[in-house]
Design an enzyme around this catalytic site. Structure first.
Site, PDB file in Angstrom:
ATOM      1  N   ILE A 173       0.388  -0.628  -0.003  1.00  0.00           N
ATOM      2  CA  ILE A 173      -0.170   0.053   0.010  1.00  0.00           C
ATOM      3  C   ILE A 173       1.072   0.728   0.121  1.00  0.00           C
ATOM      4  CG2 ILE A 173      -1.573   1.268   1.517  1.00  0.00           C
ATOM      5  CD1 ILE A 173      -2.289  -1.426   3.071  1.00  0.00           C
ATOM      6  N   GLU A 174       0.872   1.741  -1.092  1.00  0.00           N
ATOM      7  CA  GLU A 174       1.902   3.159  -1.279  1.00  0.00           C
ATOM      8  C   GLU A 174       1.180   4.255  -1.242  1.00  0.00           C
ATOM      9  OE1 GLU A 174       3.701   2.099  -5.107  1.00  0.00           O
ATOM     10  OE2 GLU A 174       4.912   0.906  -4.359  1.00  0.00           O
ATOM     11  N   CYS A 182      11.631  -7.459   1.744  1.00  0.00           N
ATOM     12  CA  CYS A 182      12.868  -6.132   2.112  1.00  0.00           C
ATOM     13  C   CYS A 182      12.828  -5.996   3.221  1.00  0.00           C
ATOM     14  CB  CYS A 182      12.351  -5.022   1.799  1.00  0.00           C
ATOM     15  SG  CYS A 182      11.377  -3.902   3.114  1.00  0.00           S
ATOM     16  N   GLU A 199       4.455  -8.379   2.832  1.00  0.00           N
ATOM     17  CA  GLU A 199       4.686  -9.030   4.072  1.00  0.00           C
ATOM     18  C   GLU A 199       4.136  -7.967   5.150  1.00  0.00           C
ATOM     19  OE1 GLU A 199       6.624  -7.817   1.540  1.00  0.00           O
ATOM     20  OE2 GLU A 199       7.971  -9.634   0.914  1.00  0.00           O
ATOM     21  N   CYS A 233       4.941  -2.995   3.162  1.00  0.00           N
ATOM     22  CA  CYS A 233       4.718  -3.766   1.573  1.00  0.00           C
ATOM     23  C   CYS A 233       3.744  -5.073   2.393  1.00  0.00           C
ATOM     24  CB  CYS A 233       6.081  -4.715   2.731  1.00  0.00           C
ATOM     25  SG  CYS A 233       7.652  -3.462   1.643  1.00  0.00           S
TER      26      CYS A 233
HETATM   27  N1  THU Z   1       7.326  -4.581  -2.358  1.00  0.00           N
HETATM   28  C1  THU Z   1       6.649  -4.906  -1.167  1.00  0.00           C
HETATM   29  O1  THU Z   1       5.159  -5.232  -1.211  1.00  0.00           O
HETATM   30  N2  THU Z   1       7.510  -6.563  -0.612  1.00  0.00           N
HETATM   31  C2  THU Z   1       9.034  -7.085  -1.042  1.00  0.00           C
HETATM   32  O2  THU Z   1       9.351  -7.824  -0.750  1.00  0.00           O
HETATM   33  C3  THU Z   1       9.444  -5.593  -1.865  1.00  0.00           C
HETATM   34  C4  THU Z   1       9.140  -4.224  -2.147  1.00  0.00           C
HETATM   35  C5  THU Z   1       6.916  -3.023  -1.767  1.00  0.00           C
HETATM   36  C6  THU Z   1       7.232  -1.699  -1.737  1.00  0.00           C
HETATM   37  C7  THU Z   1       7.221  -0.877  -2.616  1.00  0.00           C
HETATM   38  O3  THU Z   1       5.656  -0.866  -2.539  1.00  0.00           O
HETATM   39  C8  THU Z   1       7.189  -1.567  -4.013  1.00  0.00           C
HETATM   40  O4  THU Z   1       7.169  -3.051  -4.172  1.00  0.00           O
HETATM   41  C9  THU Z   1       8.228  -1.360  -4.599  1.00  0.00           C
HETATM   42  O5  THU Z   1       9.294  -1.359  -4.077  1.00  0.00           O
END
Ligand code: THU
Length: 144
Positions: free
Chosen positions: A50-51, A98, A62, A60
């Site tokens: 969710i950005e 991450c 996870e 993220c």
């Molecule tokens: N992101 C995740 O949701 N999980 C990961 O394992 C790697 C990165 C998301 C964060 C951001 O919204 C987008 O992916 C790009 O980094």
């Protein structure tokens, strides 16, 4: 028998991670991620990334799954499936959690036991333990 069940469980979790990926909110990176977290209770908690226009509040997939689960009273987990890739990608690559998400996993999971499944699809996936992803990690046990 156990091995077959484990494989079935993994496929189920990957399917759920793919379904959760559809809910991702990614107007900035256009990188869509879904996750499905299996608690030791047997319940599965989904999550997506969710950005945010201010960027840093982004969560993220996870962590969304973990925070949903913990906020419902779960504290013990067996594995998580992650499915991620660019919105335009025809095929997914292996999406690796991450560092911040790995640290959140360290808080609630036994690093030797907890498995992270990085999935391209239901047939192609990598399984790594949290200990492999976070060697010499810092967790609650290090504070004692
Ligand atoms: N992101 C995740 O949701 N999980 C990961 O394992 C790697 C990165 C998301 C964060 C951001 O919204 C987008 O992916 C790009 O980094």
């Amino acid at each position: 028998m156990e091995v077959i069940n484990e494989k079935e469980k993994i496929r189920e979790l990957i399917k759920e991670a793919m379904r959760m990926r559809e809910f991702s909110y990614t107007p900035y990176s256009h990188f869509r991620v879904g996750a499905a977290l299996l608690a030791k209770s047997g319940a599965v908690y989904g999550g997506c990334n969710i950005e945010n226009a201010a960027y840093s509040p982004t969560n993220c997939a996870e962590r969304t799954a973990f925070f949903k689960a913990v906020s419902e009273g779960e504290k013990k987990f067996s594995m998580i499936a992650v499915a991620g890739g660019a919105e335009t990608a025809k095929n997914l690559g292996y999406c690796s959690p991450c560092g911040v998400c790995r640290q959140v996993m360290m808080e609630f999971c036994n690093p030797q036991e907890f498995m992270v499944i990085m999935a391209k699809n239901e047939e192609e996936y990598k399984v790594m333990s949290l200990a492999e992803l976070v060697p010499e990690g810092f967790g609650p046990g290090n504070l004692g």
